[in-house]
Motif scaffolding. Structure first.
Motif, PDB file in Angstrom:
ATOM      1  N   SER A   1       4.391  23.790 -40.936  1.00 34.86           N
ATOM      2  CA  SER A   1       4.420  25.193 -41.264  1.00 34.86           C
ATOM      3  C   SER A   1       4.122  25.550 -42.653  1.00 34.86           C
ATOM      4  CB  SER A   1       5.770  25.696 -40.745  1.00 34.86           C
ATOM      5  OG  SER A   1       6.659  25.217 -41.969  1.00 34.86           O
ATOM      6  N   MET A   2       4.191  24.656 -43.734  1.00 39.39           N
ATOM      7  CA  MET A   2       3.638  25.188 -44.850  1.00 39.39           C
ATOM      8  C   MET A   2       2.441  24.917 -44.829  1.00 39.39           C
ATOM      9  SD  MET A   2       4.909  23.759 -48.619  1.00 39.39           S
ATOM     10  CE  MET A   2       4.804  21.871 -48.298  1.00 39.39           C
ATOM     11  N   ARG A   3       1.816  23.823 -44.364  1.00 40.98           N
ATOM     12  CA  ARG A   3       0.320  23.691 -44.530  1.00 40.98           C
ATOM     13  C   ARG A   3      -0.426  24.667 -43.579  1.00 40.98           C
ATOM     14  NH1 ARG A   3      -1.055  17.201 -44.193  1.00 40.98           N
ATOM     15  NH2 ARG A   3       0.540  16.812 -45.872  1.00 40.98           N
ATOM     16  N   LYS A   4       0.007  25.131 -42.558  1.00 39.38           N
ATOM     17  CA  LYS A   4      -0.529  26.252 -41.683  1.00 39.38           C
ATOM     18  C   LYS A   4      -0.435  27.585 -42.401  1.00 39.38           C
ATOM     19  CE  LYS A   4      -0.112  28.513 -37.256  1.00 39.38           C
ATOM     20  NZ  LYS A   4       0.800  28.764 -36.025  1.00 39.38           N
ATOM     21  N   PHE A   5       0.651  27.749 -43.023  1.00 33.99           N
ATOM     22  CA  PHE A   5       0.666  28.989 -43.912  1.00 33.99           C
ATOM     23  C   PHE A   5      -0.471  29.109 -45.156  1.00 33.99           C
ATOM     24  CE2 PHE A   5       2.222  31.214 -47.884  1.00 33.99           C
ATOM     25  CZ  PHE A   5       2.166  32.289 -47.318  1.00 33.99           C
ATOM     26  N   LEU A   6      -0.157  27.822 -45.798  1.00 28.69           N
ATOM     27  CA  LEU A   6      -1.221  27.779 -47.002  1.00 28.69           C
ATOM     28  C   LEU A   6      -2.678  27.935 -46.584  1.00 28.69           C
ATOM     29  CD1 LEU A   6       0.633  25.106 -49.067  1.00 28.69           C
ATOM     30  CD2 LEU A   6       0.331  27.439 -49.376  1.00 28.69           C
TER      31      LEU A   6
ATOM     32  N   MET B   1      11.321  16.152 -46.628  1.00 34.73           N
ATOM     33  CA  MET B   1      10.898  17.096 -46.004  1.00 34.73           C
ATOM     34  C   MET B   1      10.612  16.791 -44.656  1.00 34.73           C
ATOM     35  SD  MET B   1      11.602  19.878 -48.076  1.00 34.73           S
ATOM     36  CE  MET B   1      12.117  19.903 -49.584  1.00 34.73           C
ATOM     37  N   SER B   2      10.956  17.893 -43.707  1.00 31.23           N
ATOM     38  CA  SER B   2      10.834  17.230 -42.338  1.00 31.23           C
ATOM     39  C   SER B   2       9.205  17.573 -41.927  1.00 31.23           C
ATOM     40  CB  SER B   2      11.533  18.121 -41.280  1.00 31.23           C
ATOM     41  OG  SER B   2      11.148  19.632 -41.477  1.00 31.23           O
ATOM     42  N   GLU B   3       9.016  16.742 -40.797  1.00 32.78           N
ATOM     43  CA  GLU B   3       7.297  17.175 -40.408  1.00 32.78           C
ATOM     44  C   GLU B   3       7.164  18.591 -40.105  1.00 32.78           C
ATOM     45  OE1 GLU B   3       3.575  15.727 -39.126  1.00 32.78           O
ATOM     46  OE2 GLU B   3       5.318  14.508 -40.171  1.00 32.78           O
ATOM     47  N   ASP B   4       8.207  19.180 -39.457  1.00 37.96           N
ATOM     48  CA  ASP B   4       7.934  20.673 -38.857  1.00 37.96           C
ATOM     49  C   ASP B   4       7.935  21.253 -40.185  1.00 37.96           C
ATOM     50  OD1 ASP B   4       7.980  22.854 -37.105  1.00 37.96           O
ATOM     51  OD2 ASP B   4       9.893  23.320 -37.871  1.00 37.96           O
ATOM     52  N   PHE B   5       8.619  21.193 -41.168  1.00 35.45           N
ATOM     53  CA  PHE B   5       8.497  21.989 -42.603  1.00 35.45           C
ATOM     54  C   PHE B   5       7.190  21.816 -43.028  1.00 35.45           C
ATOM     55  CE2 PHE B   5       8.164  21.589 -47.286  1.00 35.45           C
ATOM     56  CZ  PHE B   5       8.560  22.786 -47.521  1.00 35.45           C
ATOM     57  N   ASN B   6       6.755  20.641 -43.069  1.00 33.72           N
ATOM     58  CA  ASN B   6       5.391  20.109 -43.696  1.00 33.72           C
ATOM     59  C   ASN B   6       4.327  20.799 -42.967  1.00 33.72           C
ATOM     60  OD1 ASN B   6       6.043  18.700 -46.043  1.00 33.72           O
ATOM     61  ND2 ASN B   6       6.304  16.885 -44.763  1.00 33.72           N
TER      62      ASN B   6
END
Length: 63
Positions: free
Chosen positions: A8-13, A1-6
């Protein structure tokens, strides 16, 4: 998975965790929760992925 995906997911969680804790604490402050245990359920859905993830647990009231 891309750095951007990781990221954005961490920010959401993180947002989910912080805002959920604040909501639970506020509800606890305005209710008599002494000695009670509450069943809790969190439902995560993501439109476009057909995802529904359910987490259940228990939260103990304040003494």
């Amino acid at each position: 998975m891309s750095e951007d995906f990781n990221m954005s997911m961490r920010k959401f969680l993180k947002q989910v965790g912080v805002t959920s804790q604040q909501a639970i604490e506020e509800a606890m402050r305005t209710s008599d929760t002494s000695g009670k245990t509450f069943d809790a359920k969190m439902v995560l859905t993501i439109d476009g992925l057909e995802l529904e993830h359910v987490v259940t647990g228990k939260i103990n009231g304040q003494d």
